[in-house]
Scaffold this motif. Structure first.
Motif, mmCIF file in Angstrom:
data_model
loop_
_atom_site.group_PDB
_atom_site.id
_atom_site.type_symbol
_atom_site.label_atom_id
_atom_site.label_comp_id
_atom_site.label_asym_id
_atom_site.label_seq_id
_atom_site.Cartn_x
_atom_site.Cartn_y
_atom_site.Cartn_z
ATOM 1 N N ARG A 35 0.827 -1.214 0.000
ATOM 2 C CA ARG A 35 0.000 0.000 0.000
ATOM 3 C C ARG A 35 0.855 1.255 0.000
ATOM 4 O O ARG A 35 0.558 2.223 -0.705
ATOM 5 C CB ARG A 35 -0.933 -0.018 1.210
ATOM 6 C CG ARG A 35 -2.109 -0.961 1.016
ATOM 7 C CD ARG A 35 -2.783 -1.324 2.324
ATOM 8 N NE ARG A 35 -3.995 -2.114 2.104
ATOM 9 C CZ ARG A 35 -3.987 -3.398 1.745
ATOM 10 N NH1 ARG A 35 -2.827 -4.022 1.566
ATOM 11 N NH2 ARG A 35 -5.114 -4.055 1.546
ATOM 12 N N LEU A 36 1.915 1.262 0.786
ATOM 13 C CA LEU A 36 2.760 2.455 0.848
ATOM 14 C C LEU A 36 3.528 2.666 -0.452
ATOM 15 O O LEU A 36 3.723 3.812 -0.898
ATOM 16 C CB LEU A 36 3.734 2.340 2.019
ATOM 17 C CG LEU A 36 3.105 2.435 3.409
ATOM 18 C CD1 LEU A 36 4.135 2.105 4.486
ATOM 19 C CD2 LEU A 36 2.522 3.827 3.648
ATOM 20 N N ALA A 37 3.962 1.590 -1.074
ATOM 21 C CA ALA A 37 4.725 1.707 -2.321
ATOM 22 C C ALA A 37 3.871 2.227 -3.469
ATOM 23 O O ALA A 37 4.403 2.679 -4.487
ATOM 24 C CB ALA A 37 5.337 0.354 -2.695
ATOM 25 N N ALA A 38 2.554 2.187 -3.297
ATOM 26 C CA ALA A 38 1.648 2.721 -4.311
ATOM 27 C C ALA A 38 1.438 4.219 -4.143
ATOM 28 O O ALA A 38 0.719 4.836 -4.936
ATOM 29 C CB ALA A 38 0.307 1.997 -4.243
ATOM 30 N N THR A 39 2.065 4.815 -3.117
ATOM 31 C CA THR A 39 1.951 6.259 -2.890
ATOM 32 C C THR A 39 3.239 6.945 -3.350
ATOM 33 O O THR A 39 3.802 6.590 -4.361
ATOM 34 C CB THR A 39 1.641 6.546 -1.413
ATOM 35 O OG1 THR A 39 2.738 6.114 -0.594
ATOM 36 C CG2 THR A 39 0.390 5.810 -0.960
ATOM 37 N N SER A 40 3.681 7.915 -2.609
ATOM 38 C CA SER A 40 4.892 8.662 -2.979
ATOM 39 C C SER A 40 5.914 8.579 -1.856
ATOM 40 O O SER A 40 5.587 8.219 -0.720
ATOM 41 C CB SER A 40 4.541 10.131 -3.236
ATOM 42 O OG SER A 40 4.088 10.752 -2.035
ATOM 43 N N SER A 41 7.141 8.951 -2.162
ATOM 44 C CA SER A 41 8.184 8.943 -1.140
ATOM 45 C C SER A 41 7.839 9.896 -0.003
ATOM 46 O O SER A 41 8.109 9.602 1.170
ATOM 47 C CB SER A 41 9.531 9.321 -1.756
ATOM 48 O OG SER A 41 9.472 10.615 -2.356
ATOM 49 N N GLU A 42 7.196 11.017 -0.320
ATOM 50 C CA GLU A 42 6.833 11.990 0.706
ATOM 51 C C GLU A 42 5.816 11.395 1.676
ATOM 52 O O GLU A 42 5.937 11.535 2.900
ATOM 53 C CB GLU A 42 6.256 13.239 0.059
ATOM 54 C CG GLU A 42 5.802 14.326 1.036
ATOM 55 C CD GLU A 42 6.955 14.993 1.768
ATOM 56 O OE1 GLU A 42 6.693 15.677 2.771
ATOM 57 O OE2 GLU A 42 8.119 14.823 1.343
ATOM 58 N N ARG A 43 4.813 10.703 1.144
ATOM 59 C CA ARG A 43 3.789 10.128 2.008
ATOM 60 C C ARG A 43 4.353 8.974 2.845
ATOM 61 O O ARG A 43 3.918 8.751 3.970
ATOM 62 C CB ARG A 43 2.600 9.671 1.164
ATOM 63 C CG ARG A 43 1.796 10.843 0.616
ATOM 64 C CD ARG A 43 0.651 10.385 -0.245
ATOM 65 N NE ARG A 43 -0.391 9.714 0.522
ATOM 66 C CZ ARG A 43 -1.313 10.342 1.256
ATOM 67 N NH1 ARG A 43 -1.298 11.666 1.342
ATOM 68 N NH2 ARG A 43 -2.240 9.663 1.899
ATOM 69 N N ILE A 44 5.309 8.276 2.303
ATOM 70 C CA ILE A 44 5.950 7.202 3.056
ATOM 71 C C ILE A 44 6.702 7.780 4.257
ATOM 72 O O ILE A 44 6.642 7.237 5.364
ATOM 73 C CB ILE A 44 6.898 6.389 2.159
ATOM 74 C CG1 ILE A 44 6.095 5.625 1.107
ATOM 75 C CG2 ILE A 44 7.740 5.419 2.990
ATOM 76 C CD1 ILE A 44 6.945 5.000 0.016
ATOM 77 N N LEU A 45 7.389 8.880 4.042
ATOM 78 C CA LEU A 45 8.104 9.532 5.146
ATOM 79 C C LEU A 45 7.125 10.065 6.188
ATOM 80 O O LEU A 45 7.386 9.988 7.395
ATOM 81 C CB LEU A 45 8.977 10.659 4.609
ATOM 82 C CG LEU A 45 10.138 10.225 3.692
ATOM 83 C CD1 LEU A 45 10.831 11.446 3.091
ATOM 84 C CD2 LEU A 45 11.141 9.360 4.443
ATOM 85 N N GLU A 46 5.997 10.581 5.727
ATOM 86 C CA GLU A 46 4.973 11.055 6.660
ATOM 87 C C GLU A 46 4.399 9.888 7.466
ATOM 88 O O GLU A 46 4.122 10.029 8.667
ATOM 89 C CB GLU A 46 3.858 11.763 5.883
ATOM 90 C CG GLU A 46 4.283 13.073 5.265
ATOM 91 C CD GLU A 46 3.260 13.637 4.301
ATOM 92 O OE1 GLU A 46 3.423 14.788 3.866
ATOM 93 O OE2 GLU A 46 2.277 12.923 3.975
ATOM 94 N N PHE A 47 4.203 8.757 6.815
ATOM 95 C CA PHE A 47 3.738 7.552 7.516
ATOM 96 C C PHE A 47 4.721 7.183 8.624
ATOM 97 O O PHE A 47 4.320 6.885 9.755
ATOM 98 C CB PHE A 47 3.602 6.392 6.525
ATOM 99 C CG PHE A 47 3.197 5.083 7.155
ATOM 100 C CD1 PHE A 47 1.858 4.714 7.237
ATOM 101 C CD2 PHE A 47 4.157 4.208 7.674
ATOM 102 C CE1 PHE A 47 1.479 3.511 7.825
ATOM 103 C CE2 PHE A 47 3.792 3.009 8.269
ATOM 104 C CZ PHE A 47 2.445 2.657 8.344
ATOM 105 N N GLN A 48 6.017 7.203 8.314
ATOM 106 C CA GLN A 48 7.018 6.832 9.315
ATOM 107 C C GLN A 48 7.032 7.810 10.479
ATOM 108 O O GLN A 48 7.204 7.401 11.636
ATOM 109 C CB GLN A 48 8.404 6.768 8.680
ATOM 110 C CG GLN A 48 9.501 6.302 9.624
ATOM 111 C CD GLN A 48 9.303 4.870 10.090
ATOM 112 O OE1 GLN A 48 8.955 4.004 9.292
ATOM 113 N NE2 GLN A 48 9.512 4.615 11.378
ATOM 114 N N GLU A 49 6.842 9.085 10.202
ATOM 115 C CA GLU A 49 6.805 10.073 11.283
ATOM 116 C C GLU A 49 5.655 9.773 12.247
ATOM 117 O O GLU A 49 5.831 9.808 13.479
ATOM 118 C CB GLU A 49 6.649 11.476 10.704
ATOM 119 C CG GLU A 49 7.919 12.012 10.064
ATOM 120 C CD GLU A 49 7.741 13.401 9.491
ATOM 121 O OE1 GLU A 49 8.733 14.166 9.460
ATOM 122 O OE2 GLU A 49 6.623 13.736 9.060
ATOM 123 N N LEU A 50 4.488 9.474 11.704
ATOM 124 C CA LEU A 50 3.342 9.153 12.552
ATOM 125 C C LEU A 50 3.560 7.834 13.284
ATOM 126 O O LEU A 50 3.224 7.709 14.469
ATOM 127 C CB LEU A 50 2.070 9.087 11.697
ATOM 128 C CG LEU A 50 1.566 10.438 11.192
ATOM 129 C CD1 LEU A 50 0.532 10.262 10.093
ATOM 130 C CD2 LEU A 50 0.972 11.251 12.342
#
Length: 215
Positions: A35-50
C-alpha cells in the motif's frame, strides 16, 4: 498524511488477518509495504513520522509489563516489536492499550495465546521496517537513503531538550507476581499461575458410621 489516513492504511492492510502476528508480523508488513509503495516517497516519510510518534507513546512500563506477560519475558528489542504489533492492531486497540494495557485481556489473539502458550502473539518485528522497504521500492534506492531522508525531516521544537527521557510512568518489578497482579490483574490472571495459598485446605470431615445393636 494525517493520522486518519495513517490508520486507514494500517487497518486496510490488516483486514482479514484478525490481528494475528504470529509470523513476526510478516503478513501485515507485506500488505503495508504494498500500500505504501503505491503512494509517494513523501507520504511514506509522513507515515514513518506518525508511526514513530505512536510507537514512542507506548514506551511505558505498564505496556512493557503486558508484553512481558505475553512473551514470558521481553527484552528491549522485543518491546520495540511488541509496540509495532500493537499499532498493527489498528486504531481502536491502540487507543485501548494506551488507556490501559490490562485491556489486552479482551483481545481474542491474546486470549488464544494464553490458552496455547504462544509467546509470540502481538510481536511484529517486520512492521518496524515497512516504510523503509516501501521507500526503497519507490525511489529504487536503499535503506540508508530512507534514514537520511528521515533525519533531514527531524525538527527539534524550541525549548525542548531533545535528549529528555520519555515519561514511562512508575517502574516496577515484572518478576514480582504480586505486583503484576496488582498492576495488570486481568492479564496476570491469563498468564500467571494462581497465587499460592499459605492457608492449608481443611481436611474433609469423614462421617463415622456406627454399628447398631438390636436388643
Amino acid at each position: 498524511m494525517d493520522v486518519d489516513e495513517f490508520w486507514a492504511v494500517v487497518e486496510s492492510a490488516g483486514a482479514g488477518l484478525d490481528g494475528r502476528t504470529g509470523d513476526d508480523g510478516e503478513a501485515i508488513a507485506e500488505a503495508l509495504v504494498t500500500r505504501l509503495a503505491a503512494t509517494s516517497s513523501e507520504r511514506i516519510l509522513e507515515f514513518q513520522e506518525l508511526f514513530d510518534q505512536l510507537h514512542d507513546a507506548l514506551y511505558r512500563w505498564d505496556v512493557w509489563a503486558a508484553a512481558y506477560l505475553i512473551g514470558g519475558g521481553c527484552s528491549d528489542d522485543s518491546f520495540i516489536d511488541f509496540r509495532a504489533g500493537v499499532i498493527a492492531q489498528g486504531r481502536e486497540w491502540y487507543k485501548r492499550v494506551l488507556a490501559s494495557p490490562d485491556g489486552l485481556a479482551d483481545h481474542p489473539v491474546v486470549r488464544q495465546a494464553a490458552d496455547e502458550e504462544d509467546d509470540g502473539a502481538l510481536f511484529a518485528e517486520s512492521v518496524n521496517y515497512v516504510a523503509s522497504k516501501a521507500y526503497e521500492q519507490v525511489t529504487e534506492g536503499d535503506d540508508d537513503e530512507f534514514y537520511e531522508a528521515m533525519k533531514a525531516r527531524e525538527q527539534v521544537a524550541v525549548g525542548i531538550d531533545e535528549a529528555r527521557e520519555p515519561d514511562m510512568g512508575e517502574d516496577f518489578d515484572f518478576d514480582n507476581d504480586d505486583e503484576m497482579r496488582r498492576r495488570l490483574p486481568r492479564m496476570a490472571e491469563l498468564f500467571l499461575d494462581p497465587p499460592y495459598s499459605a492457608t492449608p485446605t481443611p481436611p474433609t470431615r469423614l462421617r463415622s458410621v456406627g454399628n447398631s445393636v438390636s436388643g
